[in-house]
Design a protein around this motif. Structure first.
Motif, short mmCIF file in Angstrom:
data_model
loop_
_atom_site.label_atom_id
_atom_site.label_comp_id
_atom_site.label_asym_id
_atom_site.label_seq_id
_atom_site.Cartn_x
_atom_site.Cartn_y
_atom_site.Cartn_z
N SER A 27 0.83 -1.21 0.00
CA SER A 27 0.00 0.00 0.00
C SER A 27 0.87 1.26 0.00
N CYS A 28 1.87 1.29 0.87
CA CYS A 28 2.72 2.47 0.94
C CYS A 28 3.47 2.69 -0.37
N ARG A 29 3.95 1.59 -0.95
CA ARG A 29 4.66 1.72 -2.23
C ARG A 29 3.72 2.23 -3.31
N THR A 30 2.48 1.74 -3.33
CA THR A 30 1.51 2.16 -4.34
C THR A 30 1.03 3.58 -4.09
N PHE A 31 0.83 3.94 -2.83
CA PHE A 31 0.24 5.24 -2.51
C PHE A 31 1.27 6.37 -2.45
N GLY A 80 4.89 5.79 -2.99
CA GLY A 80 6.12 5.47 -3.69
C GLY A 80 7.33 5.31 -2.79
N HIS A 81 8.46 5.85 -3.24
CA HIS A 81 9.71 5.77 -2.48
C HIS A 81 9.93 7.01 -1.62
N TYR A 82 8.88 7.79 -1.41
CA TYR A 82 9.03 8.98 -0.58
C TYR A 82 9.13 8.64 0.91
N THR A 83 8.80 7.41 1.26
CA THR A 83 8.95 6.97 2.64
C THR A 83 9.96 5.83 2.69
N THR A 84 10.55 5.61 3.85
CA THR A 84 11.62 4.61 3.99
C THR A 84 11.05 3.26 4.39
N ASP A 85 11.87 2.23 4.20
CA ASP A 85 11.47 0.88 4.63
C ASP A 85 11.23 0.85 6.14
N GLU A 86 12.04 1.59 6.86
CA GLU A 86 11.88 1.64 8.32
C GLU A 86 10.53 2.26 8.70
N CYS A 91 5.73 13.07 2.68
CA CYS A 91 5.76 12.47 1.34
C CYS A 91 5.12 13.39 0.32
N ALA A 92 4.01 14.04 0.71
CA ALA A 92 3.31 14.95 -0.20
C ALA A 92 4.22 16.11 -0.60
N ALA A 93 4.95 16.64 0.35
CA ALA A 93 5.86 17.76 0.04
C ALA A 93 6.93 17.32 -0.95
N LYS A 94 7.47 16.13 -0.77
CA LYS A 94 8.49 15.61 -1.68
C LYS A 94 7.90 15.38 -3.08
N SER A 95 6.68 14.84 -3.13
CA SER A 95 6.05 14.58 -4.42
C SER A 95 5.81 15.88 -5.19
N LYS A 96 5.40 16.93 -4.49
CA LYS A 96 5.15 18.22 -5.15
C LYS A 96 6.42 18.74 -5.81
N VAL A 97 7.54 18.62 -5.11
CA VAL A 97 8.81 19.09 -5.66
C VAL A 97 9.19 18.28 -6.89
N ARG A 98 9.06 16.97 -6.78
CA ARG A 98 9.47 16.08 -7.88
C ARG A 98 8.56 16.23 -9.09
N MET A 99 7.26 16.32 -8.89
CA MET A 99 6.33 16.47 -10.00
C MET A 99 6.50 17.83 -10.69
N ALA A 100 6.78 18.87 -9.90
CA ALA A 100 6.99 20.19 -10.48
C ALA A 100 8.24 20.23 -11.35
N ALA A 101 9.19 19.32 -11.03
CA ALA A 101 10.43 19.24 -11.82
C ALA A 101 10.29 18.32 -13.03
N GLY A 102 9.08 17.79 -13.25
CA GLY A 102 8.83 16.95 -14.42
C GLY A 102 9.05 15.48 -14.21
N GLY A 103 9.03 15.01 -12.96
CA GLY A 103 9.24 13.59 -12.68
C GLY A 103 8.10 12.72 -13.20
N CYS A 111 3.45 6.54 -8.34
CA CYS A 111 2.54 6.17 -7.25
C CYS A 111 1.29 7.04 -7.34
N ILE A 112 0.30 6.70 -6.54
CA ILE A 112 -0.97 7.43 -6.55
C ILE A 112 -0.78 8.89 -6.16
N MET A 113 0.07 9.14 -5.17
CA MET A 113 0.30 10.53 -4.75
C MET A 113 0.85 11.36 -5.90
#
Length: 534
Positions: free
Chosen positions: A213-217, A219-225, A272-284, A288-290
């Protein structure tokens, strides 16, 4: 004047004791004699008995003609039963009538048992809204979209539909498969460390599903720990959201621990949302769903800016749904609801799926043969949607598992206004009404021999035609948004496992006994031994 100063100017006519023969100074004595022998305990007992009578009268009035105990345990009702719920107790309620009831503390609960009664509740947004349980708003937050009603809910939901299209679901497959590989290796190590002796795998399946679920929702914005911590702490969230629980958050209770765990998950997902916003704004790329949701927000914002500046925009390039920009915490809340909807249900389905296949070698072998065939003989071939479309028997096994052991037994709704659910009974405003799924999914008219696990009923039988009985994911305006994703995830997981693993179920006397912990699990937590398939 001196004499008058020491006397009363009260008019005799204004004194009720005048001429009565009762001296004013005797009043205290009368009151003393009246309450003489009446202790504080007597008064308290009298008040308590009056409250008990009121509680019983209110329950009898609310119960009306439907099935349920004639009287309730004062105030608390069957609270102790709800602390450790038994499947047999639920089933007895379902069997007692189309509608039945219980009253626990301040909450009157009506249970809708039959298919038609359940569907009527699911499809009556005018009268009811999903409420989960009292403490849910404290854990998920009152502003969460799942608590929206009417048009607000519909509009919010439209903005999420694009995250579960066929094209979107295919983007998530590589991440899911990555998690399967990691956890299948972990299953092998767990069995090896146990000396090839059977160990319960329910908790391992819960962690696997949390990781998927975490990987799908997110992605890699969160750690395995962080994933492991979320998986471990989610037990506390589940316990806090049991159907009947103490409604006030008191330190060191289930609800208190659940609130702390929920706060941790919300904080992690906001990061994770903050990281996704930065990455998507850069054209990533969307992984994942987020990412998909954030990118849709950015596209909507870009479109609005062009329109505001008068820049011509081809209607073909207009976003399908114009989204506003959501804050990191709003995104976190929404993603948390996806985890909430998937974690326990998927964990339950996974546990039963591995157990049922191990106990039925013929089913196991047919799944394995089909998986090898759709991969053109290459067991290491990566999964894609075209391949998933060809998994006819694997899909049947998953659907039969969900029918035979439906993860979600009941869905609580709050009654917004008096609900005339039948011609003779109206559910009171403010009470809870709970449509059930299990009876509809075990209806012998829809599914002959319903207590037998038979995947072929979905291929050569008529199971696919019983759409009214298929209540695994609910129905109506609040049906499960991720139902296709959930089934594809189970198909991909068990399909890959069948090619790379062998597992043996060591059945016990409790293997087929159903344990209720938000969803349902085998009472013995599914003891298995995994070995690598060469």
């Amino acid at each position: 004047m001196a004499a008058a100063a020491g006397n009363s100017f009260t008019s005799p006519a204004a004194n009720a004791l005048y001429g009565s023969g009762l001296d004013v100074k005797d009043v205290g004595g009368v009151l003393q004699r009246l309450f003489n022998g009446t202790s504080g305990w007597t008064i308290a007992l009298t008040v308590f008995l009056m409250l008990v009578v009121y509680d019983q009268i209110l329950y009898i009035y609310q119960k009306g003609s439907i099935a349920g105990p004639r009287l309730k345990i004062p105030f608390m009702g069957p609270f102790l039963d709800s602390v450790n719920p038994k499947f047999e107790g639920y089933k007895a309620k379902w069997d007692s009538g189309d509608l039945s009831c219980v009253s626990v503390f301040h909450k009157f609960v009506v249970i809708a048992s039959t298919r038609d009664m359940a569907r009527k509740v699911f499809n009556s947004p005018m009268y009811v809204k999903p409420c989960v349980v009292d403490v849910a708003q404290k854990l998920l937050r009152p502003t969460n979209w799942v608590f929206l009603d009417g048009k607000a809910h519909v509009d919010f939901r439209k903005g999420l539909n694009g995250l579960f299209t066929r094209r979107a679901l295919e983007l998530y497959l590589p991440g899911q498969e990555e998690v399967y590989d990691k956890y299948f290796a972990k299953f092998l190590k767990l069995s090896e460390d146990a000396g090839r002796k059977p160990i319960p795998f329910m908790s391992a399946f819960r962690e696997l599903n949390c990781a998927v679920s975490c990987r799908t929702f997110v992605g890699h914005y969160t750690t395995d720990e962080a994933v492991r911590k979320i998986a471990n702490d989610y037990y506390m969230i589940t316990a806090a959201l049991e159907l009947v629980n103490f409604p006030i958050i008191i330190p060191f209770t289930k609800t208190w621990y659940g609130k702390k765990a929920a706060d941790m998950v919300l904080e992690e997902f906001a990061k994770c949302a903050a990281k996704s916003k930065v990455r998507m704004a850069a054209g990533g790329d969307i992984t994942c769903i987020m990412d998909g949701w954030v990118k849709a927000m950015l596209e909507s914002q870009e479109y609005r800016e062009k329109v505001a500046k008068g820049v011509p925009v081809d209607e073909a390039n207009k976003p399908a749904i114009l989204l506003r920009e959501f804050t990191d915490f709003e995104i976190s809340q929404t993603i948390f609801t996806f985890l909430f909807a998937s974690q326990d249900a998927s964990s339950s389905a996974t546990t039963w799926l591995f157990q049922l296949m191990a106990d039925r070698p013929d089913v196991f072998e047919r799944v394995r043969e089909e998986q090898l065939r759709v991969r053109d003989g290459d067991k290491d071939r990566k999964i894609d949607m075209d391949m998933m479309d060809k998994m006819v028997y694997t899909r049947a096994v998953v659907k039969e598992t969900l029918r035979y052991r439906p993860p979600v037994l009941m869905v609580p709704y709050m009654v917004k206004k008096e609900f005339p659910v039948t011609a003779s009974y109206t559910v009171p405003k403010g009470s809870m009404v709970v449509p059930t799924t299990y009876p509809a999914l075990h209806d012998p008219e829809a599914y002959p021999d319903p207590d037998t696990f038979n995947p072929d009923r979905w291929i050569t039988g008529t199971a696919e035609q019983q759409v009214k009985n298929w209540l695994v994911f609910g129905t109506g305006p609040h049906y499960c948004l991720g139902q296709t994703y959930a089934q594809l995830n189970l198909m991909a997981m068990i399909g890959k496992a069948s090619l790379h693993l062998d597992w043996v179920h060591h059945a016990t006397a409790q293997s087929e006994t159903i344990k209720v912990f938000a969803t349902i699990f085998p009472q013995d937590d599914c003891p298995l031994v995994f070995t690598k398939r060469e």
